[in-house]
Design an enzyme around this catalytic site. Structure first.
Site, PDB file in Angstrom:
ATOM      1  CD  GLU A 112      -2.752   1.164   2.515  1.00 11.86           C
ATOM      2  OE1 GLU A 112      -3.499   2.134   2.719  1.00 11.86           O
ATOM      3  OE2 GLU A 112      -2.732   0.134   3.223  1.00 11.86           O
ATOM      4  CG  HIS A 150      11.192   8.024 -15.422  1.00 12.48           C
ATOM      5  ND1 HIS A 150       9.913   8.460 -15.160  1.00 12.48           N
ATOM      6  CD2 HIS A 150      12.009   8.827 -14.684  1.00 12.48           C
ATOM      7  CE1 HIS A 150       9.943   9.474 -14.302  1.00 12.48           C
ATOM      8  NE2 HIS A 150      11.210   9.713 -14.006  1.00 12.48           N
ATOM      9  CD  GLU A 152       8.424   3.487 -17.086  1.00 15.40           C
ATOM     10  OE1 GLU A 152       7.538   3.311 -16.227  1.00 15.40           O
ATOM     11  OE2 GLU A 152       9.462   4.164 -16.860  1.00 15.40           O
ATOM     12  CB  CYS A 180       5.395   9.073 -14.377  1.00 13.21           C
ATOM     13  SG  CYS A 180       6.629   9.401 -15.652  1.00 13.21           S
ATOM     14  CB  CYS A 183       6.856   7.101 -18.751  1.00 13.11           C
ATOM     15  SG  CYS A 183       8.504   7.368 -18.072  1.00 13.11           S
TER      16      CYS A 183
END
Length: 273
Positions: A112, A150, A152, A180, A183
């Protein structure tokens, strides 16, 4: 991000094997992780995420035909789209065949609250079909350890920079968190330019899923043809056996693994409906 000067798919000998940087041991406490980030000058970009509990593995393991990745390099373009060269300081993107098990258990845990988990880990498998000769696929993982480009985006610069429009690519990612907004936008551009490429993203956690721009980015990705879903317990087991230095140990799901999947899956369905 994109397509190349030469439409040939590189031979295996033409690819440069990426050296895996030795991974540092992950601190078990968020406070220690924050201290490490402070020393490195990193900015924590991911904020708490939500979940619930209970592990279960009763599905068929996913399959694929990818080989261990050799990597690819160099800017690529065609008449439709051009991938701008990306300048990265040394050692900011780590690429390898199998990751440290401690990193996997910490970074991929679908918890979480993701305190200390400010990196993105991306396990990839690329299946390539078409052409007169049989083409080998790619397989491996990469991680980003900085606040710049990033994982990705780095994938399309350092793993799949070359693209042949006569071939068909099926790219499958298992990521520690969803993309995000930035990305997502870049991935949409790539998918629109690379008509013969299909992208499947399996996420452990949803990154800042309550933010409107994040939701819009995921929705745009799906409209561009990307398939996004949450990682199930069986997917964690697959990543463990395929992308982790597991020393032939079986994967043991953490507490709440199944419930956390159920929670995130419901949130994703709400976003994409």
């Amino acid at each position: 991000m994109a397509d190349k000067k030469d439409s040939k798919i590189p031979s295996k000998s033409g690819l440069i094997k990426k050296k895996e940087k030795k991974l540092e041991k992950v601190e078990s406490k968020p406070e220690k992780e924050k201290e490490k980030n402070k020393d490195k000058g990193e900015k924590v970009t991911k904020k708490p995420e939500k979940t619930p509990e209970n592990p279960q593995i009763n599905e068929t393991m996913p399959q694929g035909n990818g080989e261990v990745a050799d990597g690819a390099k160099g800017p690529v373009k065609d008449e439709e789209f051009e991938l701008e060269p990306m300048e990265l300081p040394p050692f900011e993107i780590i690429i390898g065949d199998r990751m440290n098990p401690t990193f996997f258990k910490f970074q991929f845990k679908n918890v979480e609250y993701s305190s200390g988990r400010n990196k993105t880990f991306l396990c990839y498998q690329v299946d390539i079909q078409g052409g007169s000769a049989e083409t080998e696929g790619l397989r491996g993982y990469l991680e980003d350890e900085h606040s710049g480009s990033h994982a990705e985006e780095a994938f399309f610069h350092q793993v799949l920079a070359y693209y042949d429009k006569s071939l068909h690519y099926t790219v499958t990612w298992y990521t520690s968190s969803s993309p995000c907004a930035s990305c997502s936008a870049k991935l949409v551009e790539i998918l629109r330019a690379r008509k013969t490429m299909r992208l499947n993203i399996h996420c452990s956690r949803l990154f800042q899923w309550e933010e409107a721009e994040i939701q819009a980015g995921l929705q745009a990705l799906v409209r561009a043809g990307c398939k996004i879903r949450m990682m199930r317990p069986v997917d964690f087991a697959y990543v463990w056996s395929t992308f982790v230095e597991n020393e032939e140990d079986n994967f043991t799901p953490w507490e709440d693994c199944q419930d956390s999947y159920d929670y995130y899956d419901e949130r994703l369905c709400d976003i994409l409906k």
